[in-house]
Design a protein around this motif. Structure first.
Motif, PDB file in Angstrom:
ATOM      1  N   ALA A 131       0.721  -1.228  -0.201  1.00  0.00           N
ATOM      2  CA  ALA A 131      -0.011  -0.051   0.079  1.00  0.00           C
ATOM      3  C   ALA A 131       0.861   1.229  -0.031  1.00  0.00           C
ATOM      4  CB  ALA A 131      -0.859  -0.130   1.218  1.00  0.00           C
ATOM      5  N   ALA A 132       1.858   1.205   0.962  1.00  0.00           N
ATOM      6  CA  ALA A 132       2.893   2.338   0.802  1.00  0.00           C
ATOM      7  C   ALA A 132       3.431   2.439  -0.460  1.00  0.00           C
ATOM      8  CB  ALA A 132       4.232   2.199   1.866  1.00  0.00           C
ATOM      9  N   GLN A 133       3.883   1.462  -1.026  1.00  0.00           N
ATOM     10  CA  GLN A 133       4.513   1.720  -2.525  1.00  0.00           C
ATOM     11  C   GLN A 133       3.478   2.132  -3.508  1.00  0.00           C
ATOM     12  OE1 GLN A 133       7.366  -2.469  -2.733  1.00  0.00           O
ATOM     13  NE2 GLN A 133       5.365  -2.500  -3.518  1.00  0.00           N
ATOM     14  N   ASN A 134       2.083   1.565  -3.392  1.00  0.00           N
ATOM     15  CA  ASN A 134       1.408   2.009  -4.594  1.00  0.00           C
ATOM     16  C   ASN A 134       1.065   3.507  -4.318  1.00  0.00           C
ATOM     17  OD1 ASN A 134       1.088  -0.718  -5.494  1.00  0.00           O
ATOM     18  ND2 ASN A 134      -0.615  -0.921  -4.418  1.00  0.00           N
ATOM     19  N   LYS A 135       0.919   3.770  -2.911  1.00  0.00           N
ATOM     20  CA  LYS A 135       0.512   5.456  -2.682  1.00  0.00           C
ATOM     21  C   LYS A 135       1.665   6.154  -3.333  1.00  0.00           C
ATOM     22  CE  LYS A 135      -1.239   8.109   1.172  1.00  0.00           C
ATOM     23  NZ  LYS A 135      -1.504   7.905   2.908  1.00  0.00           N
ATOM     24  N   LEU A 136       2.718   5.876  -3.033  1.00  0.00           N
ATOM     25  CA  LEU A 136       3.966   6.924  -3.440  1.00  0.00           C
ATOM     26  C   LEU A 136       4.236   6.803  -4.917  1.00  0.00           C
ATOM     27  CD1 LEU A 136       6.386   6.067  -0.294  1.00  0.00           C
ATOM     28  CD2 LEU A 136       4.888   8.114  -0.667  1.00  0.00           C
ATOM     29  N   GLY A 137       4.061   5.750  -5.541  1.00  0.00           N
ATOM     30  CA  GLY A 137       4.166   5.454  -6.781  1.00  0.00           C
ATOM     31  C   GLY A 137       5.586   6.168  -7.338  1.00  0.00           C
ATOM     32  N   GLU A 138       5.534   6.885  -8.277  1.00  0.00           N
ATOM     33  CA  GLU A 138       6.816   7.534  -8.850  1.00  0.00           C
ATOM     34  C   GLU A 138       7.390   8.666  -7.940  1.00  0.00           C
ATOM     35  OE1 GLU A 138       8.329   6.283 -11.479  1.00  0.00           O
ATOM     36  OE2 GLU A 138       6.718   4.979 -11.644  1.00  0.00           O
ATOM     37  N   LYS A 139       6.577   9.049  -6.926  1.00  0.00           N
ATOM     38  CA  LYS A 139       7.298  10.233  -6.191  1.00  0.00           C
ATOM     39  C   LYS A 139       8.398   9.627  -5.167  1.00  0.00           C
ATOM     40  CE  LYS A 139       2.505  12.104  -5.443  1.00  0.00           C
ATOM     41  NZ  LYS A 139       1.490  12.362  -4.398  1.00  0.00           N
ATOM     42  N   ARG A 163      16.255   5.740  -2.313  1.00  0.00           N
ATOM     43  CA  ARG A 163      16.439   5.101  -1.199  1.00  0.00           C
ATOM     44  C   ARG A 163      15.144   4.500  -0.690  1.00  0.00           C
ATOM     45  NH1 ARG A 163      20.636   5.350   2.752  1.00  0.00           N
ATOM     46  NH2 ARG A 163      20.045   4.991   4.998  1.00  0.00           N
ATOM     47  N   THR A 164      14.195   5.207  -0.704  1.00  0.00           N
ATOM     48  CA  THR A 164      12.877   4.705  -0.233  1.00  0.00           C
ATOM     49  C   THR A 164      12.403   3.671  -0.832  1.00  0.00           C
ATOM     50  OG1 THR A 164      12.199   7.052   0.455  1.00  0.00           O
ATOM     51  CG2 THR A 164      10.303   5.391   0.276  1.00  0.00           C
ATOM     52  N   LYS A 165      12.697   3.577  -2.268  1.00  0.00           N
ATOM     53  CA  LYS A 165      12.286   2.535  -3.348  1.00  0.00           C
ATOM     54  C   LYS A 165      13.030   1.278  -3.027  1.00  0.00           C
ATOM     55  CE  LYS A 165      11.651   3.550  -7.407  1.00  0.00           C
ATOM     56  NZ  LYS A 165      11.826   3.872  -8.865  1.00  0.00           N
ATOM     57  N   SER A 166      14.368   1.492  -2.490  1.00  0.00           N
ATOM     58  CA  SER A 166      15.153   0.262  -2.054  1.00  0.00           C
ATOM     59  C   SER A 166      14.620  -0.403  -0.852  1.00  0.00           C
ATOM     60  CB  SER A 166      16.424   0.677  -1.817  1.00  0.00           C
ATOM     61  OG  SER A 166      17.526  -0.330  -1.494  1.00  0.00           O
ATOM     62  N   HIS A 167      14.233   0.616   0.180  1.00  0.00           N
ATOM     63  CA  HIS A 167      13.674  -0.232   1.401  1.00  0.00           C
ATOM     64  C   HIS A 167      12.235  -0.667   1.196  1.00  0.00           C
ATOM     65  CE1 HIS A 167      15.719   2.217   4.940  1.00  0.00           C
ATOM     66  NE2 HIS A 167      16.531   2.279   3.878  1.00  0.00           N
ATOM     67  N   LEU A 168      11.445  -0.129   0.359  1.00  0.00           N
ATOM     68  CA  LEU A 168      10.281  -0.846   0.290  1.00  0.00           C
ATOM     69  C   LEU A 168      10.216  -2.135  -0.650  1.00  0.00           C
ATOM     70  CD1 LEU A 168       7.796   2.342  -0.546  1.00  0.00           C
ATOM     71  CD2 LEU A 168       7.602   0.682   1.693  1.00  0.00           C
TER      72      LEU A 168
END
Length: 400
Positions: A164-172, A176-181
């Motif tokens: 859900a966090a991934q989908n909500k943030l999307g391309e934003k 570093r956040t993308k790697s964590h998720l």
């Protein structure tokens, strides 16, 4: 001086990045993934404990670890739900799910709270059950069924919280956040796969791995999870990473448990042991997972029923020979070494059992029976693959 200034700047930059990630990814998401880890490790430890020590009370160390997972998931998710429900802004409430007309929270947090209640309720229920009826004859007694349901809800809630966090943030998302998720998604999915395997592990005993029933059960259970995770993943190789986490988690317990002393405390003792007996070495789900990831990447937009049939066929074609021949290694002298840990044998089992290191003739398939059984497995897998595609498509859209 320039070097000191550059070093200070880099340190400040890294600290700022870490702070940004922690603010973007809610704390309860990290907590639920850690809780899922506690449950996965505690479950494997508990099985090893029963194989080596026997039933040893409600507050045995593996039980404490499992219930710690429930407390962490329930506490952090519960605080998140209560804060949103009673102190959250209208915007926060509009981005959450309303429950019982009072509570607001994310879907993942709700699952974790329900799972924690189920698990903690099962503890005194299980203790009463044993004191009243004695030891369990079957794994799925009513309190164990409630416990298992609660564990799966927490692990599923952890995975849903991450996606859900991934989908909500999307391309934003920054890198570093993308790697964590990305890795939290793989971890939460992998720990869930450990739980799923454990539920059907009685069909994967070593002397049954040349029987077609094993591969029919595999086609029933594993494509559902591998395909849904791969299809929902915003990153490449979602199923592969899930299978890697499952493989490492299971294998690590095989390597670690025999390092610690243990002896039986409950009779009868037919196989006297002095070390913890590890549970199963992981099955080779990594092989079909890689193939499934490639297939979904290439044919994602194909008709879903056709794609489900293709993915089921891929699973059976890649998993069956890989596990079939790997089982021959496991059952040989090589498999009885420390790496594969197939020396493992419960204290209450006869160590001279004739099929301990042989494939049981009643669970061995040949010729037409094998071919027919694998065709049935493809049919079963087609249905579960189709469900997996629908589930994965749903998970891609979860944002609350």
């Amino acid at each position: 001086m320039n070097q000191n200034f550059t070093s200070t700047t880099l340190t400040d930059s890294r600290q700022a990045e870490a702070t940004t990630v922690s603010r973007v990814i809610p704390t309860y998401v990290y907590a639920t993934v850690f809780a899922s880890l506690c449950i996965a490790v505690g479950l494997q430890w508990d099985i090893s404990w029963h194989m080596s020590v026997g039933r040893d009370g409600l507050f045995s160390p593996p039980h404490i670890l499992i219930y710690l997972g429930a407390v962490i998931a329930g506490l952090f998710s519960g605080i998140k739900v209560l804060r949103t429900s009673f102190w959250g802004s209208k915007e926060e409430k509009s981005q959450s799910i309303k429950f019982w007309g009072i509570f607001h929270g994310s879907l993942g947090a709700m699952f974790c709270v329900w799972g924690a209640f189920a698990m903690l309720t099962s503890a005194p229920f299980d203790d009463w059950w044993h004191n009243t009826y004695g030891l369990d004859v079957k794994i799925l007694s009513p309190p164990h069924a409630l416990l298992g349901l609660g564990m799966m809800m927490i692990q599923f809630g952890a995975m849903i919280s991450v996606i859900a966090a991934q989908n909500k943030l999307g391309e934003k998302m920054d890198a570093r956040t993308k790697s964590h998720l990305q890795w939290m998604y793989a971890l939460s999915a992998g720990f869930l796969l450990v739980m799923v395997y454990t539920l059907v592990s009685e069909y994967f005993f070593l002397n049954m791995l040349h029987g077609v029933l094993t591969y029919q059960v595999a086609a029933l259970m594993f494509p559902l999870f591998l395909i849904s995770i791969s299809f929902a993943s915003p990153y490449k190789f979602g199923a592969t990473k899930m299978a890697l986490i499952y493989t490492f988690a299971m294998a690590a317990m095989v390597w670690i448990m025999p390092l610690f002393p243990a002896e039986p405390k409950l009779s009868p003792v037919f196989n006297y042991i002095t070390r913890f007996q590890p549970f199963h070495f992981p099955i080779l789900l990594i092989v079909p997972a890689v193939a499934i990831d490639y297939a979904i990447e290439r044919w994602r937009h194909t008709n879903k029923w056709l794609l489900a049939g293709m993915l089921s066929l891929i699973f059976v074609i890649f998993f069956t020979p890989a596990q079939w021949y790997f089982s021959e290694i496991l059952i040989s002298e090589t498999g009885r070494g420390w790496f594969f840990g197939r020396f493992s044998w419960p204290y209450f089992a006869n160590p001279d059992y004739e099929f301990r290191f042989q494939f049981h003739p009643d669970s061995t398939s040949h010729g037409w029976d094998l071919i027919k059984g694998l065709l049935i497995a493809v049919g079963i897998g087609t249905l579960t693959s189709r469900v997996g595609l629908s589930w994965g498509n749903w998970m891609k859209q979860v944002k609350r």
